[in-house]
Motif scaffolding. Structure first.
Motif, PDB file in Angstrom:
ATOM      1  N   GLY A  79      23.860 -19.105  21.431  1.00 15.20           N
ATOM      2  CA  GLY A  79      22.927 -19.141  22.540  1.00 15.20           C
ATOM      3  C   GLY A  79      22.501 -17.751  22.951  1.00 15.20           C
ATOM      4  N   PHE A  80      22.430 -17.500  24.246  1.00 18.33           N
ATOM      5  CA  PHE A  80      21.956 -16.233  24.771  1.00 18.33           C
ATOM      6  C   PHE A  80      22.997 -15.130  24.564  1.00 18.33           C
ATOM      7  CE2 PHE A  80      18.079 -17.301  27.163  1.00 18.33           C
ATOM      8  CZ  PHE A  80      18.095 -18.673  27.018  1.00 18.33           C
ATOM      9  N   HIS A  81      22.501 -13.901  24.453  1.00 19.74           N
ATOM     10  CA  HIS A  81      23.405 -12.747  24.308  1.00 19.74           C
ATOM     11  C   HIS A  81      23.733 -12.128  25.660  1.00 19.74           C
ATOM     12  CE1 HIS A  81      25.330  -9.194  22.721  1.00 19.74           C
ATOM     13  NE2 HIS A  81      24.448  -8.414  23.341  1.00 19.74           N
ATOM     14  N   PHE A  82      22.720 -11.938  26.506  1.00 22.16           N
ATOM     15  CA  PHE A  82      22.925 -11.367  27.825  1.00 22.16           C
ATOM     16  C   PHE A  82      23.197 -12.487  28.837  1.00 22.16           C
ATOM     17  CE2 PHE A  82      19.974  -8.444  25.629  1.00 22.16           C
ATOM     18  CZ  PHE A  82      20.801  -7.327  25.588  1.00 22.16           C
ATOM     19  N   THR A  83      24.086 -12.200  29.773  1.00 20.04           N
ATOM     20  CA  THR A  83      24.494 -13.224  30.743  1.00 20.04           C
ATOM     21  C   THR A  83      24.084 -12.903  32.175  1.00 20.04           C
ATOM     22  OG1 THR A  83      26.654 -12.186  31.143  1.00 20.04           O
ATOM     23  CG2 THR A  83      26.496 -13.744  29.297  1.00 20.04           C
ATOM     24  N   TRP A  84      23.508 -11.729  32.414  1.00 24.25           N
ATOM     25  CA  TRP A  84      23.119 -11.340  33.772  1.00 24.25           C
ATOM     26  C   TRP A  84      21.754 -10.683  33.737  1.00 24.25           C
ATOM     27  CZ3 TRP A  84      22.079  -6.426  35.743  1.00 24.25           C
ATOM     28  CH2 TRP A  84      21.928  -6.344  37.137  1.00 24.25           C
ATOM     29  N   THR A  85      20.918 -11.034  34.711  1.00 25.74           N
ATOM     30  CA  THR A  85      19.610 -10.424  34.855  1.00 25.74           C
ATOM     31  C   THR A  85      19.495  -9.812  36.240  1.00 25.74           C
ATOM     32  OG1 THR A  85      17.209 -10.819  34.895  1.00 25.74           O
ATOM     33  CG2 THR A  85      18.622 -12.637  35.588  1.00 25.74           C
ATOM     34  N   ARG A 242      30.858 -18.032  12.575  1.00 30.78           N
ATOM     35  CA  ARG A 242      30.566 -19.466  12.536  1.00 30.78           C
ATOM     36  C   ARG A 242      29.364 -19.791  13.415  1.00 30.78           C
ATOM     37  NH1 ARG A 242      34.905 -21.315  14.611  1.00 30.78           N
ATOM     38  NH2 ARG A 242      34.089 -22.064  16.587  1.00 30.78           N
ATOM     39  N   ILE A 243      28.473 -20.665  12.951  1.00 34.09           N
ATOM     40  CA  ILE A 243      27.290 -21.096  13.698  1.00 34.09           C
ATOM     41  C   ILE A 243      27.495 -22.564  14.068  1.00 34.09           C
ATOM     42  CG2 ILE A 243      24.802 -21.424  13.632  1.00 34.09           C
ATOM     43  CD1 ILE A 243      24.621 -19.194  11.600  1.00 34.09           C
ATOM     44  N   ASP A 244      27.651 -22.842  15.368  1.00 31.74           N
ATOM     45  CA  ASP A 244      27.870 -24.205  15.840  1.00 31.74           C
ATOM     46  C   ASP A 244      26.588 -24.875  16.293  1.00 31.74           C
ATOM     47  OD1 ASP A 244      30.895 -24.509  15.803  1.00 31.74           O
ATOM     48  OD2 ASP A 244      30.672 -22.649  16.917  1.00 31.74           O
ATOM     49  N   SER A 245      25.605 -24.103  16.702  1.00 28.51           N
ATOM     50  CA  SER A 245      24.338 -24.676  17.143  1.00 28.51           C
ATOM     51  C   SER A 245      23.220 -23.692  16.865  1.00 28.51           C
ATOM     52  CB  SER A 245      24.382 -25.019  18.636  1.00 28.51           C
ATOM     53  OG  SER A 245      24.584 -23.862  19.415  1.00 28.51           O
ATOM     54  N   ILE A 246      21.991 -24.216  16.798  1.00 32.64           N
ATOM     55  CA  ILE A 246      20.835 -23.388  16.476  1.00 32.64           C
ATOM     56  C   ILE A 246      19.624 -23.958  17.206  1.00 32.64           C
ATOM     57  CG2 ILE A 246      20.168 -24.700  14.417  1.00 32.64           C
ATOM     58  CD1 ILE A 246      19.440 -22.058  13.089  1.00 32.64           C
ATOM     59  N   TYR A 247      18.686 -23.072  17.587  1.00 36.91           N
ATOM     60  CA  TYR A 247      17.465 -23.471  18.273  1.00 36.91           C
ATOM     61  C   TYR A 247      16.270 -23.262  17.338  1.00 36.91           C
ATOM     62  CZ  TYR A 247      20.113 -23.464  22.662  1.00 36.91           C
ATOM     63  OH  TYR A 247      21.026 -23.723  23.653  1.00 36.91           O
ATOM     64  N   ASP A 248      15.299 -24.189  17.413  1.00 34.56           N
ATOM     65  CA  ASP A 248      14.081 -24.012  16.626  1.00 34.56           C
ATOM     66  C   ASP A 248      13.045 -23.258  17.450  1.00 34.56           C
ATOM     67  OD1 ASP A 248      13.161 -25.791  18.466  1.00 34.56           O
ATOM     68  OD2 ASP A 248      12.731 -27.415  17.054  1.00 34.56           O
ATOM     69  N   HIS A 250      10.590 -24.272  19.010  1.00 33.95           N
ATOM     70  CA  HIS A 250      10.171 -24.990  20.217  1.00 33.95           C
ATOM     71  C   HIS A 250      11.266 -25.046  21.276  1.00 33.95           C
ATOM     72  CE1 HIS A 250       6.635 -26.178  17.974  1.00 33.95           C
ATOM     73  NE2 HIS A 250       7.388 -26.715  17.031  1.00 33.95           N
ATOM     74  N   GLY A 251      12.399 -24.427  21.007  1.00 33.67           N
ATOM     75  CA  GLY A 251      13.487 -24.436  21.971  1.00 33.67           C
ATOM     76  C   GLY A 251      14.408 -25.625  21.867  1.00 33.67           C
ATOM     77  N   LEU A 252      14.215 -26.471  20.852  1.00 36.43           N
ATOM     78  CA  LEU A 252      15.092 -27.626  20.674  1.00 36.43           C
ATOM     79  C   LEU A 252      16.405 -27.185  20.037  1.00 36.43           C
ATOM     80  CD1 LEU A 252      12.504 -30.266  19.380  1.00 36.43           C
ATOM     81  CD2 LEU A 252      13.365 -29.954  21.711  1.00 36.43           C
ATOM     82  N   ARG A 253      17.477 -27.776  20.482  1.00 29.63           N
ATOM     83  CA  ARG A 253      18.804 -27.363  20.042  1.00 29.63           C
ATOM     84  C   ARG A 253      19.359 -28.352  19.035  1.00 29.63           C
ATOM     85  NH1 ARG A 253      23.761 -26.344  24.241  1.00 29.63           N
ATOM     86  NH2 ARG A 253      25.426 -26.021  22.735  1.00 29.63           N
ATOM     87  N   PHE A 254      19.988 -27.836  17.960  1.00 26.64           N
ATOM     88  CA  PHE A 254      20.584 -28.657  16.918  1.00 26.64           C
ATOM     89  C   PHE A 254      22.046 -28.269  16.771  1.00 26.64           C
ATOM     90  CE2 PHE A 254      16.110 -28.366  16.100  1.00 26.64           C
ATOM     91  CZ  PHE A 254      15.731 -29.643  15.715  1.00 26.64           C
TER      92      PHE A 254
END
Length: 343
Positions: A79-85, A242-248, A250-254
């Motif tokens: 998912g995201f790398h940064f956790t604070w904005t 290891r890759i457990d999930s991936i986004y396309d 369009h932002g859809l998660r697999f």
């Protein structure tokens, strides 16, 4: 499993107290699965800043030193790398940092090898939600004893069975048989372990060298016998790769089995499109730095057998072998054998 939820202070001096508490806690949780998760209010490296300043602060050094002492490292995340904005309401804000993380020790990875971390999109907070998943987290039930056929090939098998079967048991015949079979379990297990330990001692040195190559650690020698260290490096490498999930796009998660299919579709679209090309009249416009004729000819001169041999034998024995399992020495020997046959 020990689990601590962290909420670090914004004050660097106050965070030093947190590091001391974690060090004290590590004395209790040593040799047990440990996980630390939450907001540490400090980053580990410059890559965890969107601006990427070139300087490592003293607070970052203190944080890294604490993690090394308590022997924990980041759990592999997706998912995201940064956790604070700095400003969630400002879409043009480019100040991002990684303050939230999930840390674990080697025992945790051993007990929960499928555990993974997911960093979710920002919602109503300046911090990204962090989720940890523990697939198959329940402990396995104790397995019943099963006799393996290879045990009958051991030299002491007949003698071990005779000693157990000649044991005097009082009671009904069926009770005597069942009791003798139960008592034989421990003897047969010990027999298998005795033989396994002998084989283990013979393979111990080979295993250490293989782990050293796979872990890509060159500054330890085989005599150091750091088997646990190498396993820790390998586990951390596998956990982070290891890759457990991936986004396309369009932002859809697999997740799960769909990750492979989506990855293939991505590269099919990425590499399968034919781009528009236009002819180039003068290559000198693109290639401004070229070799002269003498330098160009020197790159294609013939190579002698001694030069090939010297290059191959310069490869360190600790280097990992190639995809076919051959080392540099065995490769050169095969090359010489083929050359002699050809000649």
């Amino acid at each position: 499993m020990y689990c601590s939820f962290i909420y670090g202070s914004n004050n660097g001096k106050e965070r030093v107290q947190l590091w001391d508490i974690l060090k004290m806690q590590s004395r209790i949780t040593k040799n047990h699965p440990l996980i630390l998760l939450g907001d540490f209010s400090v980053t580990r490296s410059v890559e965890e800043h969107s601006c990427r300043s070139s300087a490592i602060t003293e607070e970052m050094k203190e944080f890294s030193k604490c993690l090394n002492e308590i022997e924990v490292d980041d759990l592999g995340s997706t998912g995201f790398h940064f956790t604070w904005t700095k400003s969630l309401n400002n879409p043009n804000c480019g100040t991002l940092k990684k303050f939230d993380r999930i840390l674990c020790n080697e025992e945790f990875i051993t007990n929960y090898p499928q555990a993974n971390e997911k960093l979710m999109p920002f919602l109503v907070s300046d911090y990204s939600p962090t989720v940890i998943t523990l697939p198959n987290g329940l402990k396995r039930k104790k397995k019943s004893f099963r006799f393996m056929n290879h045990g009958a090939n051991k030299d002491d098998f007949i003698r071990t069975v005779e000693m157990g079967w000649n044991e005097q048991i009082s009671g009904h015949k069926m009770f005597q048989v069942v009791t003798k079979l139960k008592n034989l379990k421990r003897s047969l297990k010990n027999l298998n372990w005795d033989n396994a330990l002998i084989e283990y001692d013979k393979a111990k040195a080979d295993e250490l060298i293989v782990l050293q190559q796979k872990a890509k650690i060159q500054w330890l020698t085989a005599g150091d016998n750091n088997t646990r260290f190498f396993h820790s490096v390998l586990k951390n490498r596998m956990q982070k790769n290891r890759i457990d999930s991936i986004y396309d796009e369009h932002g859809l998660r697999f997740e799960g089995d769909h990750v492979v299919g989506q990855s293939v579709n991505h590269f099919k679209c990425f590499l399968g499109d034919k781009g528009k090309c236009r002819p180039i009249d003068e290559l000198g416009v693109i290639f401004t730095k070229v070799l002269d004729t003498a330098e160009a000819n020197s790159t294609v001169i013939s190579i002698s057998n001694d030069e090939i041999k010297g290059a191959m034998f310069d490869i360190d024995n600790n280097k990992a072998s190639g995809p076919d399992g051959y080392s540099a020495l065995s490769f050169y020997e095969s090359l010489e054998c083929c050359r002699s046959i050809y000649l």
